[in-house]
Design an enzyme around this catalytic site. Structure first.
Site, mmCIF file in Angstrom:
data_model
loop_
_atom_site.group_PDB
_atom_site.id
_atom_site.type_symbol
_atom_site.label_atom_id
_atom_site.label_comp_id
_atom_site.label_asym_id
_atom_site.label_seq_id
_atom_site.Cartn_x
_atom_site.Cartn_y
_atom_site.Cartn_z
ATOM 1 N N GLU A 27 -54.847 1.770 6.189
ATOM 2 C CA GLU A 27 -56.351 1.776 7.124
ATOM 3 C C GLU A 27 -55.771 2.233 8.225
ATOM 4 O O GLU A 27 -54.739 2.278 8.371
ATOM 5 C CB GLU A 27 -57.147 0.175 7.252
ATOM 6 C CG GLU A 27 -57.496 0.171 8.389
ATOM 7 C CD GLU A 27 -58.218 -1.097 8.190
ATOM 8 O OE1 GLU A 27 -57.878 -2.210 7.359
ATOM 9 O OE2 GLU A 27 -59.303 -1.237 8.644
ATOM 10 N N ASN A 72 -61.558 -3.417 8.457
ATOM 11 C CA ASN A 72 -62.369 -2.587 9.811
ATOM 12 C C ASN A 72 -63.113 -1.828 10.665
ATOM 13 O O ASN A 72 -64.088 -1.591 10.987
ATOM 14 C CB ASN A 72 -61.993 -4.690 10.541
ATOM 15 C CG ASN A 72 -61.847 -5.696 9.065
ATOM 16 O OD1 ASN A 72 -62.909 -5.726 8.566
ATOM 17 N ND2 ASN A 72 -61.308 -6.453 10.027
ATOM 18 N N ASN A 177 -67.980 -1.570 4.656
ATOM 19 C CA ASN A 177 -66.803 -2.721 4.493
ATOM 20 C C ASN A 177 -67.002 -3.919 5.505
ATOM 21 O O ASN A 177 -67.434 -3.845 6.493
ATOM 22 C CB ASN A 177 -65.684 -2.005 5.265
ATOM 23 C CG ASN A 177 -64.223 -2.933 5.334
ATOM 24 O OD1 ASN A 177 -63.711 -3.479 4.153
ATOM 25 N ND2 ASN A 177 -63.589 -4.178 6.089
ATOM 26 N N GLU A 178 -66.814 -5.520 4.535
ATOM 27 C CA GLU A 178 -66.895 -6.538 5.356
ATOM 28 C C GLU A 178 -68.098 -7.009 5.586
ATOM 29 O O GLU A 178 -67.786 -7.496 6.675
ATOM 30 C CB GLU A 178 -65.833 -7.272 5.665
ATOM 31 C CG GLU A 178 -64.569 -7.115 4.679
ATOM 32 C CD GLU A 178 -63.329 -7.965 4.693
ATOM 33 O OE1 GLU A 178 -63.021 -8.225 5.965
ATOM 34 O OE2 GLU A 178 -62.133 -8.289 4.760
ATOM 35 N N TYR A 249 -57.468 -12.823 0.222
ATOM 36 C CA TYR A 249 -55.605 -13.138 0.553
ATOM 37 C C TYR A 249 -55.629 -14.088 0.522
ATOM 38 O O TYR A 249 -56.202 -15.260 0.790
ATOM 39 C CB TYR A 249 -55.841 -12.015 1.691
ATOM 40 C CG TYR A 249 -56.175 -11.363 2.403
ATOM 41 C CD1 TYR A 249 -55.092 -9.777 1.953
ATOM 42 C CD2 TYR A 249 -57.746 -10.680 2.743
ATOM 43 C CE1 TYR A 249 -55.360 -8.819 2.122
ATOM 44 C CE2 TYR A 249 -57.968 -9.906 2.699
ATOM 45 C CZ TYR A 249 -56.694 -8.394 2.915
ATOM 46 O OH TYR A 249 -56.767 -6.787 2.478
ATOM 47 N N GLU A 297 -59.673 -5.452 -1.899
ATOM 48 C CA GLU A 297 -58.454 -5.716 -1.417
ATOM 49 C C GLU A 297 -57.922 -7.063 -1.165
ATOM 50 O O GLU A 297 -58.815 -8.151 -2.100
ATOM 51 C CB GLU A 297 -59.213 -5.875 -0.074
ATOM 52 C CG GLU A 297 -59.145 -4.646 1.008
ATOM 53 C CD GLU A 297 -59.966 -4.981 2.972
ATOM 54 O OE1 GLU A 297 -59.425 -5.972 3.283
ATOM 55 O OE2 GLU A 297 -60.393 -4.590 2.702
ATOM 56 N N GLN A 359 -52.066 -3.343 2.080
ATOM 57 C CA GLN A 359 -52.086 -1.898 2.161
ATOM 58 C C GLN A 359 -51.460 -1.674 1.786
ATOM 59 O O GLN A 359 -50.343 -2.314 1.293
ATOM 60 C CB GLN A 359 -52.283 -1.972 3.604
ATOM 61 C CG GLN A 359 -53.788 -2.614 4.060
ATOM 62 C CD GLN A 359 -53.658 -2.065 5.582
ATOM 63 O OE1 GLN A 359 -53.314 -0.790 6.370
ATOM 64 N NE2 GLN A 359 -54.985 -2.777 5.968
#
Ligand code: AHR
Length: 516
Positions: A27, A72, A177-178, A249, A297, A359
């Site tokens: 990212e 993000n 994304n999200e 996460y 992720e 990442q």
């Protein structure tokens, strides 16, 4: 000493090992790109600015597919800013990470870097501030052979910057994304996102019919909309997409290492829940095709609030170029947990067909690099590298009969967590196993049915180093404190594998097998 008895039978398989299960993520965040994979002027950088010390570690890590450019970040990103002569590219504010984006690195550079790293590109489009038009333009730019506005611009830019002119041939695309997250630029309701994703998918496929598309799922299992988000989004998009995303996460809370070591239980349940939702939409919509999961992720991430004293760089102060953001230092416990999370992904390899550790460099990453300085492996590098290299052929179902450890979060759980693969072509069976017991070694037996073990080709373990504790980590001044060492207490007895696993450890044993 705790006990565990595992059994595999060659007749009971989960799926072929998905090639894309060992993905990673780059990212434009913190120092992942800038001073991570890309640092012009670094003594180890080539003429393109690609750090070759980092490249060497990336190749050793062995990711197969890399998601780019966010995260993000992508929800406010204008991809056109990152193409064309570098001196003409605009400097912008990155609202997602409160940073300054110079755009010195963009799509051409990433595609070129990915080719050298021998990884597939997984490209995300901005569905936060943008929509159908910009996404289809990007597909035309990336994949159309030439003779049209956007494809000719790619050729021209490739020639001008000495990068790739030919079609990038990007097959795998994330539709944003999200977008379920209120923090996301352009946050949407499930209906708003579902309609936009469906129309964007349709338009992208009209440019290139051979795309594989990932719809955005929940940002995590704790989201208040988890479940209903997937249901609504898939109700709009089922016919158009191939995957729905999952993100998760994990971290240790308040020193509760026992629960942390058992987080694969959470990941297992999370995946099962999303599979159920996908299949409910499939049944209700009378669809015949199967949508699968892109777990794009996942990792350990110490999200201890913002700007705490011990981690002052969660959010950048002021507007800096590539500030230090979420550069977690990983210890032995984290590495064992990462191993178990990868086991969970393997156990679900029939439905989780893509997964990306987040990442790749510096930002919650298996590889760290210093600006102008060295690059090295974190503890979590090791389970990833070995599983990516050794999980081949078929994923085998494992029957586990093990002693239990008690955890606050999950109650009693098996003291070991494992996954196994068997490659008929090479005659290799790989067992990946963690001992969650924090004090006791584990005496493990693996029985084989339908397969006969003829030898042990390798056996390695990651455990607490001598005279250190479970918090040992690889840092700038001690880059190899935590790593793999030969696993000595291992042997074959009456056709079964016998192993002694040290407390809080992760191990890999590869057997030579023939069909019995
Ligand atoms: O990987 C770090 C961030 O975590 C990503 O940008 C975002 O998608 C997630 O919340």
């Amino acid at each position: 000493m705790s006990q565990a008895h595992l059994t595999v039978d060659r007749a009971f398989t989960v799926a072929d090992v998905p090639h894309r299960l060992f993905g990673s993520f780059v990212e434009h965040m913190g120092r992942c790109v800038y001073t991570g994979i890309f640092e012009p002027g670094h003594p180890q950088a080539d003429q393109r600015g690609f750090r070759q010390d980092v490249m060497k570690l990336v190749k050793e890590l062995g990711p197969t597919v890399v998601r780019y450019p966010g995260g993000n970040f992508v929800s406010g990103y204008l991809w056109e800013d990152g193409v064309g002569p570098v001196e003409d590219r605009p400097v912008r504010i990155d609202g997602a990470w409160h940073s300054i984006e110079t755009n010195a690195f963009g799509l051409h550079e990433f595609v070129e870097w990915a080719r050298e790293a021998e990884v597939e590109v997984m490209e995300a489009v901005n569905l936060g501030t943008r929509g159908v038009e910009e996404a289809r333009a990007l597909v035309e730019y990336a994949n159309h052979p030439g003779g049209t506005y956007w494809s000719d611009l790619r050729r021209k830019n490739g020639a001008a910057t000495g990068t790739i002119e030919e079609p990038f041939d990007i097959r795998l695309w994330c539709l944003g994304n999200e977008l379920d997250g209120p923090w996301q630029i352009g946050h949407k309701t499930a209906d708003e996102y579902g309609r936009l994703a469906q129309e964007t998918a349709k338009a992208m496929r009209l440019v290139d019919p051979d795309l594989e598309l990932v719809a955005v799922g929940s940002s995590n299992r704790q989201m208040p909309t988890f479940g209903s988000w997937e249901h609504t989004v898939l109700s709009h998009t089922y016919a158009e997409v191939d995957y729905i995303s999952m993100h998760a996460y994990y971290q240790e809370h308040d020193g509760d290492a026992a629960s942390f070591l058992a987080e694969a239980v959470d990941m297992d349940a999370f995946i099962d829940g999303v599979v159920s939702t996908i299949d409910a939409v499939k049944a209700a919509g009378k669809h015949t095709k199967q949508v699968d999961i892109s777990f794009d992720e996942w990792n350990v991430w110490y999200q201890r609030g913002l700007e705490t004293e011990d981690q002052p760089h969660q959010v950048a102060k002021g507007w800096q170029k590539h500030p230090r953001l979420i550069e977690d230092s990983y210890n032995v416990t984290d590495a064992v947990v990462v191993g178990t999370l990868m086991h969970s992904l393997l156990r679900h390899g029939d439905r989780v067909r893509i997964a990306n550790q987040a990442q790749l460099v510096n930002v919650i990453a298996p590889i760290l690099s210093e600006e102008g300085g060295p690059a090295w492996r974190q503890s979590i590098f090791w389970p990833f590298a070995r599983i990516a290299a050794m999980a081949r052929g078929q994923i085998l179902r494992l029957a586990v009969d093990a002693d239990q450890v008690s955890t606050q979060k999950f109650g009693d759980v098996d003291v070991v967590d494992a996954a196994a693969t068997w490659d008929e072509a090479t005659g290799r069976l790989s067992l990946f196993v963690a001992n969650r017991g924090m004090e006791e070694s584990n005496d493990l037996t693996l029985d084989l049915h339908g397969l006969e073990a003829t030898g042990i080709s390798s056996a390695e373990v990651l455990a607490i180093p001598e005279e250190r504790d479970r918090r040992a980590a690889n840092v700038l001044d001690d880059q190899d404190a935590v790593g793999l060492r030969p696993l000595r207490e291992v042997g074959l007895e009456d056709g079964a594998l016998r192993v002694t696993l040290p407390p809080m450890s992760w191990a890999v044993v590869q057997l030579e097998v023939k069909t019995a």
